[in-house]
Design a protein around this motif. Structure first.
Motif, short mmCIF file in Angstrom:
data_model
loop_
_atom_site.label_atom_id
_atom_site.label_comp_id
_atom_site.label_asym_id
_atom_site.label_seq_id
_atom_site.Cartn_x
_atom_site.Cartn_y
_atom_site.Cartn_z
N GLN A 92 2.06 6.89 -8.72
CA GLN A 92 1.68 7.59 -7.49
C GLN A 92 2.25 6.89 -6.26
O GLN A 92 2.72 7.54 -5.31
CB GLN A 92 0.16 7.68 -7.39
CG GLN A 92 -0.49 8.52 -8.48
CD GLN A 92 -1.98 8.64 -8.30
OE1 GLN A 92 -2.49 8.39 -7.21
NE2 GLN A 92 -2.68 9.05 -9.37
N ARG A 95 6.02 7.56 -6.02
CA ARG A 95 6.28 8.94 -5.61
C ARG A 95 6.02 9.14 -4.12
O ARG A 95 6.81 9.76 -3.39
CB ARG A 95 5.40 9.88 -6.44
CG ARG A 95 5.80 11.36 -6.30
CD ARG A 95 4.89 12.26 -7.09
NE ARG A 95 4.80 11.85 -8.49
CZ ARG A 95 3.68 11.41 -9.07
NH1 ARG A 95 2.57 11.32 -8.36
NH2 ARG A 95 3.68 11.07 -10.33
N PHE A 96 4.93 8.55 -3.62
CA PHE A 96 4.62 8.70 -2.19
C PHE A 96 5.62 7.94 -1.33
O PHE A 96 6.01 8.40 -0.25
CB PHE A 96 3.19 8.19 -1.94
CG PHE A 96 2.75 8.30 -0.51
CD1 PHE A 96 2.35 9.52 0.02
CD2 PHE A 96 2.75 7.19 0.33
CE1 PHE A 96 1.95 9.63 1.34
CE2 PHE A 96 2.35 7.29 1.64
CZ PHE A 96 1.95 8.51 2.16
N ARG A 97 6.07 6.76 -1.81
CA ARG A 97 7.04 5.97 -1.04
C ARG A 97 8.37 6.71 -0.92
O ARG A 97 8.99 6.72 0.16
CB ARG A 97 7.23 4.60 -1.71
CG ARG A 97 8.01 3.61 -0.85
CD ARG A 97 8.14 2.25 -1.51
NE ARG A 97 6.86 1.56 -1.57
CZ ARG A 97 6.20 1.31 -2.68
NH1 ARG A 97 6.69 1.73 -3.85
NH2 ARG A 97 5.04 0.68 -2.66
N LYS A 98 8.84 7.35 -1.99
CA LYS A 98 10.08 8.13 -1.93
C LYS A 98 9.94 9.30 -0.96
O LYS A 98 10.88 9.64 -0.23
CB LYS A 98 10.44 8.64 -3.33
CG LYS A 98 10.92 7.54 -4.27
CD LYS A 98 11.30 8.12 -5.62
CE LYS A 98 11.82 7.03 -6.55
NZ LYS A 98 12.17 7.58 -7.89
N LYS A 99 8.76 9.90 -0.97
CA LYS A 99 8.53 11.03 -0.08
C LYS A 99 8.60 10.61 1.39
O LYS A 99 9.17 11.30 2.24
CB LYS A 99 7.17 11.64 -0.41
CG LYS A 99 6.80 12.83 0.47
CD LYS A 99 5.43 13.37 0.08
CE LYS A 99 5.04 14.51 1.01
NZ LYS A 99 3.68 15.03 0.68
N VAL A 100 8.01 9.44 1.71
CA VAL A 100 8.01 8.96 3.09
C VAL A 100 9.40 8.53 3.52
O VAL A 100 9.81 8.74 4.68
CB VAL A 100 7.00 7.79 3.23
CG1 VAL A 100 7.12 7.12 4.59
CG2 VAL A 100 5.58 8.29 3.01
N GLU A 101 10.17 7.90 2.61
CA GLU A 101 11.51 7.42 2.96
C GLU A 101 12.47 8.57 3.31
O GLU A 101 13.45 8.36 4.02
CB GLU A 101 12.07 6.59 1.82
CG GLU A 101 11.37 5.24 1.66
CD GLU A 101 11.86 4.49 0.44
OE1 GLU A 101 12.66 5.09 -0.33
OE2 GLU A 101 11.44 3.33 0.24
N LYS A 102 12.18 9.76 2.84
CA LYS A 102 13.03 10.90 3.16
C LYS A 102 12.68 11.52 4.51
O LYS A 102 13.42 12.35 5.02
CB LYS A 102 12.92 11.95 2.06
CG LYS A 102 13.47 11.51 0.72
CD LYS A 102 13.29 12.60 -0.32
CE LYS A 102 13.83 12.14 -1.68
NZ LYS A 102 13.62 13.19 -2.72
N ASP A 103 11.56 11.11 5.09
CA ASP A 103 11.12 11.66 6.38
C ASP A 103 11.99 11.10 7.50
O ASP A 103 12.29 9.91 7.53
CB ASP A 103 9.64 11.32 6.59
CG ASP A 103 9.06 12.06 7.79
OD1 ASP A 103 9.77 12.88 8.39
OD2 ASP A 103 7.88 11.80 8.11
#
Length: 592
Positions: A92, A95-103
């Motif tokens: 988890q 997954r959340f870290r990859k999501k934030v890095e794309k922001d």
């Protein structure tokens, strides 16, 4: 005669300020002396009286209510994650870290903060705030301050019936906690109202103990585990061994059975150097030293009877009151006994006969304290009766150094962990003595009256700055020693090593001289005994000859007397016969 002065002024001048000015002197009244009054004058002797023109004051003391403080802790955990993300789950968080890095907002923030962080990193690399600029230069010795100590805190027994602090132990990690064992060692002085509890104190909070230890019998001694600061072991008044884990509450985790425990109070217990860190050994006045594994206290793993005849008889055993173990000597240990004898033992000996190596006899009473010097393990300190003595393992006849006899009984002592030439003693008059044998040997460097009651226990913190003293009425006093007595001095180890070596050589010379004198006295006594025996034989022969001569002369005299009496009888008979013959001849002549 009445003298009256009248001052008059206008009403408008009342209350107006006085304006003084200079003017010549003016004689207002002249009273001449009266000679008649002079005749009535009575002369008095001089008298001094002191007067003080101040208000009388009184002083009162008020004892305010004790301020009780309570320590609270906060446990900080990793935060900043959304509620639907579990920080413990690796998938988890990734997954959340990859999501934030794309922001895009995240990327812009990193670009803005990157320059600021780079500037701070370059600044830190340019200047080392921890650099020691004067590392190579010799230190300038500061002015030696006078020895001193000050009281930091006093931890009092919270119970109504006060008990003696019989044992102390410092927390091995931070030294911010102090464990104290409370018990009454006076014979038949224990009451039913007396508490059985012992306490762990936070040295910053003397108002209430941090934790209460609840043994089945009052603790006489206790000791923290140097490998695990959460565990400690204690020896009870009834001879049992108790083991605590502070994370599991006030009740002991393990307790030895009464059948396999000591028969007398356990006066000392020490952790051993082992791989598991669970081995301890204890000593008691029943004459036994027992080894234990705290994971299984049902029975001791090993037993030693302190029988000086090495026969293992418990009725002849010496009662143990102190114990010493040095981790650098894992097979050796020493025991101080009630009879004033220190017994040196070897645990790894094959037979019980070899376990007791030798004895050191030098005290007139129980050896209450026994400790090796942490810098010179071959030399150890003992306290008993009215003196403290320093011994060398090589000298068994006598100690190499000793203090003069004190006015009060010494109850405990220990070496300083940072200064090899300093040791501490406590006495029954409430005085703490600090000795520096490099400075002077006859008197203590510092004597401090800690309290008005007897001091029974003593323990120093590992940094050598704080010392705790336990008293008879349940007070544990915490004192801070000055830096001069708690900082290693220049060349101190070298000077003390030379002193110990010199005193050891002196005692060896004296011991050899005493041995030589004893041999001479023994040979002289044997020679005199042989001479006496020869003289007795000669006297017997002379007596026999004298007796024989007396018997011979008595026999001769008896025989001469018998012969003389026989000759007298014969003479008397012949004389009577001659008289009769003369008478017969005379009668015949008359008849004719």
């Amino acid at each position: 005669m009445e003298i009256v002065h009248v001052y008059t002024k206008l009403r408008g001048d009342f209350g107006r300020q006085c304006l003084f000015s200079d003017r010549p002197a003016e004689l207002l009244v002249d009273v001449p002396p009266d000679p008649n009054l002079g005749l009535q004058f009575i002369q008095r002797s001089p008298r001094d009286q002191v007067l003080q023109a101040c208000r009388d004051m009184s002083e009162h003391q008020v004892n305010t209510e004790r301020f009780e403080s309570e320590s609270c802790g906060i446990n900080h955990v990793e935060g900043g994650w959304p509620k639907d993300v579990n920080p413990q789950e690796m998938e988890q968080t990734i997954r959340f870290r990859k999501k934030v890095e794309k922001d895009e907002g995240y990327i812009n923030s990193i670009l803005q903060l990157g320059s600021v962080m780079e500037h701070c990193i370059r600044q830190n690399n340019a200047v080392d705030i921890y650099q020691d600029y004067f590392e190579d230069e010799d230190e300038v010795e500061e002015n030696q301050e006078s020895p001193s100590a000050k009281t930091i805190n006093v931890f009092r027994d919270p119970n109504e019936v006060k008990r003696t602090v019989t044992g102390l132990s410092w927390h091995p990690d931070s030294g911010r906690k102090l464990a104290a064992a409370y018990s009454c060692l006076e014979f038949q002085k224990t009451s039913r109202d007396m508490s059985l509890d012992s306490y762990i104190w936070d040295i910053e909070n003397p108002n209430r103990p941090e934790m209460t230890l609840k043994p089945a019998s009052p603790l006489v001694c206790l000791d923290y585990n140097p490998k695990d600061p959460h565990t400690l072991v204690g020896g009870s008044y009834n001879g049992q061994i108790a083991y605590w884990d502070t994370r599991r509450g006030s009740q002991p985790v393990e307790l030895s059975s009464v059948e396999h425990s000591h028969r007398d109070p356990v006066y000392k217990i020490i952790w051993l150097q082992s791989k598991t860190g669970t081995d301890v050994f204890s000593a008691s006045t029943d004459g036994q030293v027992l080894w234990w594994d705290v994971r299984r206290l049902s029975e001791p793993s090993e037993r030693l009877v302190l029988d000086p005849s090495r026969e293992g008889r418990l009725d002849r055993a010496l009662g143990a009151v102190s114990l010493e173990f040095e981790s650098t000597m894992p097979t050796k240990f020493m025991v101080g006994t009630e009879q004033g004898v220190v017994v040196s033992c070897n645990r790894k000996a094959k037979t019980p006969l070899e376990k007791i190596v030798c004895t050191y006899d030098g005290h007139h009473g129980p050896v209450y304290a026994l400790q090796r010097n942490p810098f010179f393990p071959k030399n150890f300190l003992t306290v008993g009766d009215w003196t403290a003595r320093i011994w060398s393992e090589d000298i068994k006849e006598s100690s190499i150094m000793w203090t003069k006899y004190q006015m009060s009984y010494l109850m405990d002592a220990c070496w300083s962990p940072v200064r090899p030439s300093v040791f501490f003693t406590v006495k029954m008059d409430g005085v703490l003595d600090v000795w520096d044998i490099l400075f002077k040997q006859n008197d203590p460097t510092l004597s401090l009256k800690v309290c008005d009651e007897a001091l029974y226990s003593l323990r120093l913190q590992d940094n050598g700055r704080l010392v705790a003293c336990g008293s008879q009425q349940g007070g544990a006093t915490l004192l801070e020693i000055c830096s001069g007595l708690s900082t290693l001095q220049k060349n101190e180890k070298t000077l003390l090593a030379a002193m110990f070596e010199r005193e050891t050589k002196r005692e060896k010379i004296l011991e050899a001289r005493q041995r030589e004198i004893r041999l001479k006295e023994r040979s002289r006594s044997e020679q005199s005994r042989e001479d006496d025996r020869g003289r007795d034989n000669a006297d017997d022969l002379d007596q026999l000859i004298t007796r024989a001569e007396k018997d011979f002369h008595s026999v001769v005299e008896t025989e001469l007397r018998r012969r003389r009496d026989q000759e007298d009888h014969e003479d008397r008979t012949n004389r009577e016969k001659d008289v009769c013959e003369e008478k017969v001849e005379k009668d015949e002549a008359e008849i004719l």
